[in-house]
Design an enzyme around this catalytic site. Structure first.
Site, PDB file in Angstrom:
ATOM      1  N   ASP A 154     -39.082 -14.443   8.645  1.00  0.00           N
ATOM      2  CA  ASP A 154     -39.448 -15.150   9.874  1.00  0.00           C
ATOM      3  C   ASP A 154     -40.066 -14.212  10.902  1.00  0.00           C
ATOM      4  O   ASP A 154     -39.988 -14.447  12.107  1.00  0.00           O
ATOM      5  CB  ASP A 154     -38.213 -15.836  10.493  1.00  0.00           C
ATOM      6  CG  ASP A 154     -37.799 -17.081   9.715  1.00  0.00           C
ATOM      7  OD1 ASP A 154     -38.470 -17.430   8.723  1.00  0.00           O
ATOM      8  OD2 ASP A 154     -36.789 -17.699  10.106  1.00  0.00           O
ATOM      9  N   ASP A 166     -30.630 -20.641   7.165  1.00  0.00           N
ATOM     10  CA  ASP A 166     -31.731 -21.230   6.393  1.00  0.00           C
ATOM     11  C   ASP A 166     -32.446 -20.192   5.519  1.00  0.00           C
ATOM     12  O   ASP A 166     -33.483 -20.485   4.910  1.00  0.00           O
ATOM     13  CB  ASP A 166     -32.726 -21.968   7.311  1.00  0.00           C
ATOM     14  CG  ASP A 166     -33.468 -21.055   8.247  1.00  0.00           C
ATOM     15  OD1 ASP A 166     -32.823 -20.167   8.845  1.00  0.00           O
ATOM     16  OD2 ASP A 166     -34.695 -21.199   8.402  1.00  0.00           O
ATOM     17  N   HIS A 167     -31.856 -18.985   5.437  1.00  0.00           N
ATOM     18  CA  HIS A 167     -32.368 -17.947   4.527  1.00  0.00           C
ATOM     19  C   HIS A 167     -31.284 -17.412   3.597  1.00  0.00           C
ATOM     20  O   HIS A 167     -31.589 -16.741   2.608  1.00  0.00           O
ATOM     21  CB  HIS A 167     -32.999 -16.797   5.322  1.00  0.00           C
ATOM     22  CG  HIS A 167     -34.182 -17.252   6.126  1.00  0.00           C
ATOM     23  ND1 HIS A 167     -35.476 -16.979   5.784  1.00  0.00           N
ATOM     24  CD2 HIS A 167     -34.249 -18.046   7.233  1.00  0.00           C
ATOM     25  CE1 HIS A 167     -36.292 -17.570   6.655  1.00  0.00           C
ATOM     26  NE2 HIS A 167     -35.570 -18.215   7.546  1.00  0.00           N
TER      27      HIS A 167
HETATM   28 FE    FE Z   1     -35.955 -19.430   9.202  1.00  0.00          FE
HETATM   29 ZN    ZN Z   2     -34.758 -17.253  10.975  1.00  0.00          ZN
END
Ligand code: FE
Ligand code: ZN
Length: 254
Positions: A132, A59-60
Site C-alpha cells: 500500500d 486486509d494484507h
Molecule cells: Fe490495504
Molecule cells: Zn494497508
C-alpha cells in the site's frame, strides 16, 4: 522462470501467488483472506511455501493463520511491525537480501502508510511488490508515518528502473486516475491514461501490473519535483514535502 497469479479479494484487494517453475516453490504476497488462495493453489496444483507480508493491516495479513494451519510455511514480515503480525518466522529490514521462491529479493522499507511498511524488489525479474505504498496513479494514505517519510519512501521506489513491473495491494486505479485529471486538467497524457483505465475497468479488466517508467511520467505522487505539476497547482516556490503533502491532502478529501 516464474509465474504470477493475481487473485482479487475482498472489495478491491489483490493477493499475488509467485511460483518458481524450476524449484516448484510458491509464495503468497499479502493474503487478506485464505480461501481464494487455497482454491487457486489447488487449481494450479501448487504447494505453498512462503507468506510474504508488506505491512500489518488485516486486509494484507488476515489469511496468514489459516494458511499456516495447512502448510508448514515461512512467514516473512517487517521487523518494524514485529508486535503487530503473529507467527512470523523471518523478520526483514531495509536492504536485506532474502529469497522469495528461491529468487533473491531486496527489502525496501517504505514507512508512511504504516510505520514499518516494506516493499519487495526482485531485481533479476524487474518486479516490485509495493503493498500500500505505491498504487497505479496514486499512493497509500499516510496513516502512521509523516508526509515527509512517505515522500522519501516514494522517492526510493522512483529510483528503481523504468522497466520495473509493479504489483500493488489494491485496485484503486480508476478513482486515482479521476483525481489525477482533476489535479491537472490540462495534462493530456494524464487524460489519455484516464481514458485507457476507464476502458479497462468498464470491461472489468485488472490495471495491474503497471510499468514504473509510466508512473514516473504520470503519477503526481512521484512527481513532486516536476515543474509542470508545480505550475498546475500554483506551488512553484514550494519544496518537495510541501508539494507532496498538498497533493496527498487533496486526494484524502477528493
Ligand atoms: Fe490495504
Ligand atoms: Zn494497508
Amino acid at each position: 522462470m516464474i509465474e504470477i497469479e493475481i487473485i482479487p479479494a475482498l472489495s478491491d484487494n489483490y493477493i499475488y501467488l509467485l511460483h518458481n517453475k524450476a524449484t516448484k516453490h510458491t509464495a503468497v504476497i499479502d493474503p487478506s483472506i485464505s480461501q481464494p488462495v487455497i482454491d487457486k493453489l489447488k487449481e494450479k496444483k501448487w504447494e505453498l511455501n512462503q507468506i510474504i507480508n508488506t505491512h500489518h493491516h488485516n486486509d494484507h495479513t488476515g489469511g496468514n493463520l489459516e494458511l499456516m494451519k495447512i502448510w508448514n510455511l515461512e512467514l516473512i514480515a517487517p521487523l518494524k511491525e514485529q508486535n503487530r503480525i503473529s507467527n512470523v518466522t523471518n523478520y526483514v529490514s531495509h536492504d536485506d537480501e532474502i529469497d522469495i521462491v528461491d529468487i533473491s529479493s531486496k527489502v525496501i522499507e517504505t514507512p508512511g502508510h504504516t510505520s514499518g511498511h516494506v516493499c519487495y524488489y526482485l531485481s533479476n525479474y524487474d518486479i516490485l511488490f509495493s503493498g500500500d505504498t505505491l498504487f497505479r496513479m496514486g499512493c497509500g494514505r499516510v496513516f502512521e508515518g509523516s508526509m515527509e517519510q512517505m515522500k522519501n519512501s516514494l522517492n526510493l521506489l522512483k529510483n528503481l528502473p523504468d522497466q520495473t513491473q509493479v504489483y500493488c495491494g489494491h485496485e484503486y486505479t480508476l478513482s486515482n486516475a479521476k483525481f489525477c485529471v482533476s489535479l491537472e486538467p490540462n495534462n493530456i497524457k494524464i487524460y489519455n491514461e484516464f481514458q485507457e483505465i476507464s476502458r479497462l475497468r468498464k470491461n472489468n479488466a485488472k490495471t495491474i501490473p503497471f510499468l514504473l517508467g509510466n508512473e514516473k511520467k504520470l503519477n503526481p505522487f512521484l512527481r513532486f519535483d516536476d515543474q509542470s505539476l508545480k505550475k498546475a497547482i500554483g506551488f512553484e516556490d514550494k519544496n518537495e514535502t510541501e508539494i507532496f503533502k498538498y497533493i496527498r491532502n487533496c486526494k484524502d478529501s477528493f
